[in-house]
Structure formats: structure tokens, C-alpha cells
Scaffold this motif. Structure first.
Motif, mmCIF file in Angstrom:
data_model
loop_
_atom_site.group_PDB
_atom_site.id
_atom_site.type_symbol
_atom_site.label_atom_id
_atom_site.label_comp_id
_atom_site.label_asym_id
_atom_site.label_seq_id
_atom_site.Cartn_x
_atom_site.Cartn_y
_atom_site.Cartn_z
ATOM 1 N N ALA A 120 27.172 -39.135 20.958
ATOM 2 C CA ALA A 120 26.095 -38.456 21.683
ATOM 3 C C ALA A 120 24.883 -39.364 21.821
ATOM 4 C CB ALA A 120 25.700 -37.166 20.967
ATOM 5 N N GLY A 121 24.248 -39.275 22.964
ATOM 6 C CA GLY A 121 23.037 -40.060 23.198
ATOM 7 C C GLY A 121 22.161 -39.395 24.240
ATOM 8 N N LEU A 122 20.961 -39.892 24.386
ATOM 9 C CA LEU A 122 20.019 -39.355 25.361
ATOM 10 C C LEU A 122 19.398 -40.503 26.150
ATOM 11 C CD1 LEU A 122 18.034 -36.616 23.390
ATOM 12 C CD2 LEU A 122 19.744 -36.249 25.148
ATOM 13 N N PRO A 123 18.976 -40.242 27.385
ATOM 14 C CA PRO A 123 18.288 -41.279 28.166
ATOM 15 C C PRO A 123 16.932 -41.624 27.562
ATOM 16 C CG PRO A 123 18.211 -39.175 29.307
ATOM 17 C CD PRO A 123 19.133 -38.986 28.144
ATOM 18 N N GLU A 124 16.507 -42.850 27.787
ATOM 19 C CA GLU A 124 15.276 -43.344 27.176
ATOM 20 C C GLU A 124 14.046 -42.532 27.568
ATOM 21 O OE1 GLU A 124 14.666 -45.777 24.976
ATOM 22 O OE2 GLU A 124 16.825 -46.043 24.698
ATOM 23 N N PHE A 125 14.036 -42.016 28.803
ATOM 24 C CA PHE A 125 12.809 -41.342 29.252
ATOM 25 C C PHE A 125 12.525 -40.056 28.493
ATOM 26 C CE2 PHE A 125 15.993 -39.414 32.101
ATOM 27 C CZ PHE A 125 15.677 -38.072 32.001
ATOM 28 N N LEU A 126 13.531 -39.527 27.780
ATOM 29 C CA LEU A 126 13.309 -38.291 27.036
ATOM 30 C C LEU A 126 12.658 -38.524 25.683
ATOM 31 C CD1 LEU A 126 16.462 -36.024 27.518
ATOM 32 C CD2 LEU A 126 14.114 -35.538 28.203
ATOM 33 N N ILE A 127 12.739 -39.737 25.176
ATOM 34 C CA ILE A 127 12.294 -40.010 23.811
ATOM 35 C C ILE A 127 10.823 -39.660 23.615
ATOM 36 C CG2 ILE A 127 11.903 -41.842 22.122
ATOM 37 C CD1 ILE A 127 14.495 -43.130 23.110
ATOM 38 N N SER A 128 9.985 -40.083 24.548
ATOM 39 C CA SER A 128 8.549 -39.809 24.404
ATOM 40 C C SER A 128 8.262 -38.311 24.511
ATOM 41 C CB SER A 128 7.744 -40.579 25.452
ATOM 42 O OG SER A 128 8.130 -40.194 26.763
ATOM 43 N N ASP A 129 8.995 -37.605 25.377
ATOM 44 C CA ASP A 129 8.792 -36.163 25.508
ATOM 45 C C ASP A 129 9.145 -35.444 24.214
ATOM 46 O OD1 ASP A 129 7.992 -36.518 28.084
ATOM 47 O OD2 ASP A 129 9.752 -35.590 29.018
ATOM 48 N N ILE A 130 10.252 -35.847 23.577
ATOM 49 C CA ILE A 130 10.679 -35.202 22.338
ATOM 50 C C ILE A 130 9.684 -35.482 21.214
ATOM 51 C CG2 ILE A 130 12.499 -35.137 20.585
ATOM 52 C CD1 ILE A 130 14.485 -35.753 22.874
ATOM 53 N N LYS A 131 9.154 -36.689 21.168
ATOM 54 C CA LYS A 131 8.139 -37.017 20.157
ATOM 55 C C LYS A 131 6.887 -36.160 20.371
ATOM 56 C CE LYS A 131 6.331 -39.603 16.832
ATOM 57 N NZ LYS A 131 6.251 -41.075 16.982
ATOM 58 N N THR A 132 6.507 -35.964 21.632
ATOM 59 C CA THR A 132 5.366 -35.104 21.942
ATOM 60 C C THR A 132 5.647 -33.662 21.530
ATOM 61 O OG1 THR A 132 4.729 -36.506 23.812
ATOM 62 C CG2 THR A 132 3.880 -34.250 23.795
ATOM 63 N N ASN A 133 6.875 -33.202 21.765
ATOM 64 C CA ASN A 133 7.248 -31.848 21.343
ATOM 65 C C ASN A 133 7.085 -31.670 19.841
ATOM 66 O OD1 ASN A 133 7.934 -31.100 23.954
ATOM 67 N ND2 ASN A 133 10.114 -31.500 23.688
ATOM 68 N N ALA A 134 7.525 -32.669 19.073
ATOM 69 C CA ALA A 134 7.426 -32.570 17.612
ATOM 70 C C ALA A 134 5.988 -32.339 17.168
ATOM 71 C CB ALA A 134 7.982 -33.839 16.966
ATOM 72 N N LEU A 135 5.049 -32.921 17.883
ATOM 73 C CA LEU A 135 3.635 -32.848 17.510
ATOM 74 C C LEU A 135 2.917 -31.634 18.100
ATOM 75 C CD1 LEU A 135 2.735 -36.613 18.038
ATOM 76 C CD2 LEU A 135 3.075 -35.444 15.849
ATOM 77 N N LYS A 136 3.426 -31.092 19.234
ATOM 78 C CA LYS A 136 2.639 -30.094 19.945
ATOM 79 C C LYS A 136 3.337 -28.758 20.204
ATOM 80 C CE LYS A 136 -0.315 -33.429 22.385
ATOM 81 N NZ LYS A 136 -0.824 -33.860 23.704
ATOM 82 N N THR A 137 4.659 -28.745 20.306
ATOM 83 C CA THR A 137 5.339 -27.498 20.666
ATOM 84 C C THR A 137 5.256 -26.487 19.529
ATOM 85 O OG1 THR A 137 6.878 -28.691 22.086
ATOM 86 C CG2 THR A 137 7.503 -26.461 21.440
ATOM 87 N N VAL A 138 4.949 -25.249 19.859
ATOM 88 C CA VAL A 138 4.866 -24.178 18.869
ATOM 89 C C VAL A 138 5.602 -22.954 19.403
ATOM 90 C CG1 VAL A 138 2.688 -24.930 17.862
ATOM 91 C CG2 VAL A 138 2.664 -23.378 19.820
#
Length: 406
Positions: A120-138
Motif C-alpha cells: 500500500a502507498g499514497l501519492p506524494e501530494f497527500l502527505i502534507s494534507d495528512i500532516k495538516t489533518n493530524a494537527l488541525k482536524t477535530v
């Protein structure tokens, strides 16, 4: 076009909304280091049976023809086979449903186990979005919606069972996809009549007329068209799936080809029976679970190493017909593939209103979710403490990731 075969064979969360918070910047530093960018453990296990993650399957691995990827592991053979005679040796790495199948079909149910590939893998452009989610999504509305969410995987470092199920609900599906699915409900003698559908999926931002102001609460759009059997052919279901289903419930419409009418379909939710499944599947049973999680109490049990269907290219091959693949009570083991993977395990209790719903013992299920995909792999359903049903997905990486365009 891809093919998907669908088989239907506690501690209550009492935390306040303020507890459903994003992780701290210090906690998020492990992403891309000890954890992958989506939250799976980067390292292998102690005995090496689960390898270190190396980025997943390369996008050029295997020729892709008509949406089907050539099996990149076609030359591999099982390293051992679990069957009705030896399954107790592997009990620690089996789910209750797998054990029950060995007991019910001791002569025919088998699990060929192969070397593990963390494909399993993900495209590079998603990495920054997921990192932002970790910090901001509630979580909001008692855990029934998301805020400050981008793209996919809202909680790469989940703190509770509710956050884990939201990772499944809002996982990365490829932006846009189209697939053919077949649902069957085999009889005791093995006979079945498949219901075939063509399903289309799109994230909100993949539509040409995407407007963030209009689609801010839309998670994705889904449409299915039934092609056979004849009595259902032409029926169409359209769904607008929302992020906050308390603020705005799921919107669905159903076109009945016999009546030639389109109607709103509020019944396409929760435990309403799914079409052509003989009552064995409900609306929220698509992909094992979908929709609002508000009717369950979710308890995160923890991680475990389990033999699960994985890299199942042979079972998903268009060259294998359903009569060959589907046997009485289970899939033909000659076409299945199991690998040892780390999974999240959690149990859930159904509830009515605000109370936990119990029948004698409990009415519950255990779900197993793969770390590298954030998709549920297995669900074992127990009613009154008796295992009633086992549902599972077979996984394969079918096509390269396509970069989104805006």
C-alpha cells in the motif's frame, strides 16, 4: 474498470467534544519517521515476518490492462497453508470468524499464507494534507462530523475508536474511480445469482464545476447503476455523502427503472436492507461500514498481527469466473492469498437512542482495519454472544495514483 467481489458470509466513549482534539506538533513529528506518513508502523516486526515499509508497490509494477494490474507476485508460492487440522497452531493470528470457518468447513476451508508485501502507498501530494489533518482536524457533533479536514485520513495518529473509524470513512480512494461490483448471496448448495453494478465515485474537489463554498460539507459523490439481473437492471442510486451528518444528513436519490421515477431515498442509511442481498447486508454494510457512526459505541482494542486477505490479484482477476471462485460457504482457496499484517482491532456495541443496546450478552462486532490502507479488512458480527456473520474485503493495488488537478 476494476472488479470488487462482495461476500456476506464497549467501553462507551464518554469523553466530551473537547477530548476529540488534534495531536500536538510534538506528537506529529513521528509521522514519516517511526510511523509512515499515514500512521502505520514503519518498522517490521521482531521475527521479520512483517517487513519494513519501503514506500509501497511502485506505480510501474505490472502491466495494467482495462483497469486490471498484472499480478506482480504471480511467481510466488504459499509458504504454508492453514487448514482445519492445524489452525489451532495459528490461533493467535486468526480472527474469530476465521476460526469459525475452519470449524464449520474443516475439509474445504483453507488459508494459503504467502510472504508479506506492504504494497500500500499514497501519492506524494497527500502527505502534507495528512500532516495538516493530524494537527488541525477535530471531531464535532459528538464525533459525527469533521472540521478542518483536507483530502483524506483525518487522524493518522488516532486516540480512540471513533477516530479510527473516521480514517476508514475518509480514507484515500483515488480521487475518482469507476468499478464493476458483483454481490452474491450463495445458497447452502452453492448456487447463486449475481447482482452486477457499475459504481462511480468522485471526491468533491475532482468535479469540473467544484465550488468549495457549495461543497464544503461534501465528502464524496457516489453513483451505482444495476446492469443485471433483468428485474433490477437500470436502477440507479445517487449519493452525496456529507462530512457532518448531523448538520446535513446524507442525501440520496433512487431511480426505479420499472416506474421511471426518481425519489429521494432517506432509507439508504444505517440498517436498512440492501437491495438483492436477501437481508444479509444493510445500507451501512457497503465496504463493511459506511455512513454516520452515531448509532454505535466504539471501543479501540489495540493492534494485533493477523492473517488477512492481501494482494489478492488472483481472486480479482477477470480471467477467473465466479463459479470457479465461489464455493459453498467460502471462496475457493486455490484463488485466495493471505498475508500477516498489523491491524487495528476495535469492537462496537449497537445502541438505540442514547443507551447501549444489549441482548442477553451483547449485540456487537469486531472489526479489523489494516494500518497501511485505513480500510476495514474483516468484520465478525456476534448476536447474543454467538458469532453470526463474517464479512471481509480482498485487497489488491490495481492502478497507479493519479495526481488531482484543480
Amino acid at each position: 474498470m476494476t472488479k470488487l467481489i462482495s461476500l456476506t458470509i464497549g467501553l462507551a466513549l464518554s469523553a466530551s467534544i473537547s477530548a476529540f482534539a488534534a495531536v500536538s506538533p510534538e506528537q506529529a513529528t513521528v509521522l514519516g519517521k517511526s510511523l509512515t506518513h499515514i500512521g502505520a508502523e514503519n518498522s517490521g516486526n521482531e521475527d521479520g515476518s512483517i517487513p519494513e515499509w519501503n514506500g509501497g508497490l511502485p506505480i510501474d509494477a505490472g502491466i495494467i490492462t482495462n483497469g486490471f494490474r498484472q499480478n506482480p507476485y504471480a511467481d510466488e508460492k504459499p509458504i504454508f497453508v492453514i487448514d482445519g487440522k492445524n489452525h489451532t497452531q495459528y490461533q493467535d493470528n486468526l480472527s474469530p470468524g476465521q476460526v469459525a470457518l475452519f470449524k464449520r468447513y474443516p475439509e474445504t476451508f483453507k488459508m494459503p499464507v504467502y510472504v508479506t508485501h506492504r504494497s500500500a502507498g499514497l501519492p506524494e501530494f497527500l502527505i502534507s494534507d495528512i500532516k495538516t489533518n493530524a494537527l488541525k482536524t477535530v471531531l464535532v457533533e459528538g464525533g459525527n462530523g469533521l472540521e478542518n479536514f483536507k483530502s483524506a485520513i483525518p487522524f493518522p495518529i488516532p486516540q480512540n475508536g471513533l477516530e479510527v473509524i473516521w480514517n476508514h470513512i475518509a480514507r484515500y480512494r483515488g480521487g475518482k474511480s469507476k468499478r464493476q461490483t458483483s454481490t452474491v448471496t450463495p445458497q447452502k448448495n452453492g448456487d447463486f445469482v449475481p447482482t452486477n453494478l457499475v459504481e462511480s465515485f468522485s471526491s468533491a474537489d475532482q468535479l469540473q464545476d467544484y465550488d468549495p463554498a457549495v461543497s464544503s460539507n461534501i465528502l464524496f459523490y457516489y453513483m451505482s447503476r444495476t446492469t443485471e439481473p433483468a428485474r433490477y437492471a437500470g436502477n440507479v442510486l445517487l449519493v452525496h455523502e456529507t462530512l457532518n451528518q448531523v448538520k446535513e444528513p446524507r442525501m440520496a436519490w433512487f431511480y426505479n427503472s420499472g416506474q421511471r421515477r426518481v425519489r429521494r431515498a432517506p432509507q439508504v442509511a444505517y440498517d436498512s436492507p440492501a437491495e438483492s442481498t436477501e437481508g444479509l447486508k444493510t445500507a451501512d454494510g457497503l465496504e463493511i461500514f459506511n455512513g454516520s457512526p452515531d448509532r454505535y459505541e466504539w471501543k479501540l482494542v489495540g493492534k494485533r498481527e493477523v492473517y488477512i486477505p492481501y494482494n489478492s490479484y488472483l481472486a480479482g482477476s477477470p480471467t477467473v469466473d465466479y463459479k470457479t471462485l465461489l464455493k459453498q460457504g467460502h471462496l475457493n482457496p486455490d484463488y485466495t492469498r493471505y498475508e500477516l499484517h498489523r491491524v487495528w482491532r476495535w469492537s462496537l456495541l449497537s445502541r438505540m437512542g442514547n443507551a447501549i443496546f444489549m441482548l442477553s450478552d451483547t449485540s456487537s462486532s469486531m472489526r479489523i482495519l489494516g494500518q497501511l490502507r485505513w480500510r476495514i479488512t474483516t468484520m465478525d458480527v456476534a448476536i447474543c454472544g454467538v458469532l453470526e456473520r463474517r464479512i471481509f474485503n480482498i485487497f489488491m493495488t490495481l492502478r497507479p495514483h493519479i495526481r488531482r488537478q484543480r
